[in-house]
Design a protein around this motif. Structure first.
Motif: not given
Length: 262
Positions: A104-131
């Motif tokens: 699925l990660p290969m099929l989902v458009p990159g921008v859509i995947f990036a927005i979802g990851v950013y929203a999730l990581f922002l809540r988890l405090g993972l933005v701008g981190t190595w993990p």
């Protein structure tokens, strides 16, 4: 018949040149003596490579990309190999559904995947981190490992593993001593493709990076927004050299796999 074959070769060459030419233009641009990106370049100079290797920001981006790419390749190869091995044991709808989910990660458009990851990581405090980078890039790289390893497992004789079980080896030992050596070319190819996926990734990296942690592609994008000089062409040439070398190793690994089965 001969004429049609000649036309096919001409068409293939034209398409290949059309696809490769824009990338090759970057190489002479990186050696220009001008202070702007203009083609054809005027003069010859290595100052932009000197600028790249003496600027902490550029070197930091390269080091981050190399370090992240290696970590992602290791993690994605382990997870992807285990997933591909698990798929081999499955059948029917469960196998098809699991395979589609892993790809699925290969099929989902990159921008859509990036927005979802950013929203999730922002809540988890993972933005701008190595993990955060490791997790996001690993998800993107796993499908390439699954495809590479699955292609090898498709021609793997499971009777060899069962023979090891009968001989007294446990499932883990049988996998490590019998199965893994047989599928090693596919695992190596998956490792290399996972590295390339992480090293080249820019869309997701843009969303989850910050001023203190940037990969080389993100550093290039930031450079375009501030100052445009041929240093970015030098950076692009370095990326092209690294990814091409890794891709060639992956192709050799695949070729060895095909030869061994023949």
């Amino acid at each position: 018949m001969k004429f049609s074959r000649i036309l096919l070769w001409i068409f293939t060459v034209v398409v290949a040149v059309w696809m490769v030419a824009p990338s090759l233009v970057v190489i002479p641009l990186s050696f220009t003596s001008q202070k702007s990106l203009a083609f054809p370049p005027v003069g010859f100079s290595g100052q932009w490579y000197e600028n790249f290797f003496t600027d902490p920001a550029w070197l930091g981006g390269l080091a981050n990309s190399l370090q992240l790419g290696l970590m992602v390749a290791v993690v994605a190869t382990i997870l992807g190999t285990v997933a591909a091995y698990g798929l081999m044991k499955m059948s029917g709808f469960a196998k098809a559904a699991s395979n589609n989910f892993l790809l699925l990660p290969m099929l989902v458009p990159g921008v859509i995947f990036a927005i979802g990851v950013y929203a999730l990581f922002l809540r988890l405090g993972l933005v701008g981190t190595w993990p955060g980078f490791l997790l996001a890039h690993t998800v993107l790289a796993i499908p390439f490992v699954v495809i590479s390893v699955s292609s090898v497992l498709a021609s793997y004789d499971v009777q060899l593993e069962r023979a090891a079980w009968i001989s007294g080896a446990g499932k883990v030992k049988a996998f490590l001593t019998v199965t893994l050596p047989m599928i090693r070319p596919g695992v190596l190819a998956g490792f290399l493709f996972a590295f390339i996926t992480s090293f080249d990734e820019v869309i997701v990296s843009l969303f989850i990076s910050n001023a203190y942690l940037q990969t080389l592609p993100v550093r290039m994008f930031s450079s375009l927004q501030r100052e445009i000089d041929p240093t970015i062409a030098a950076a692009a040439t370095i990326i092209m050299l690294i990814t091409t070398s890794v891709a060639l190793f992956a192709m050799i690994a695949r070729a060895k796999r095909s030869t061994s089965h023949d």
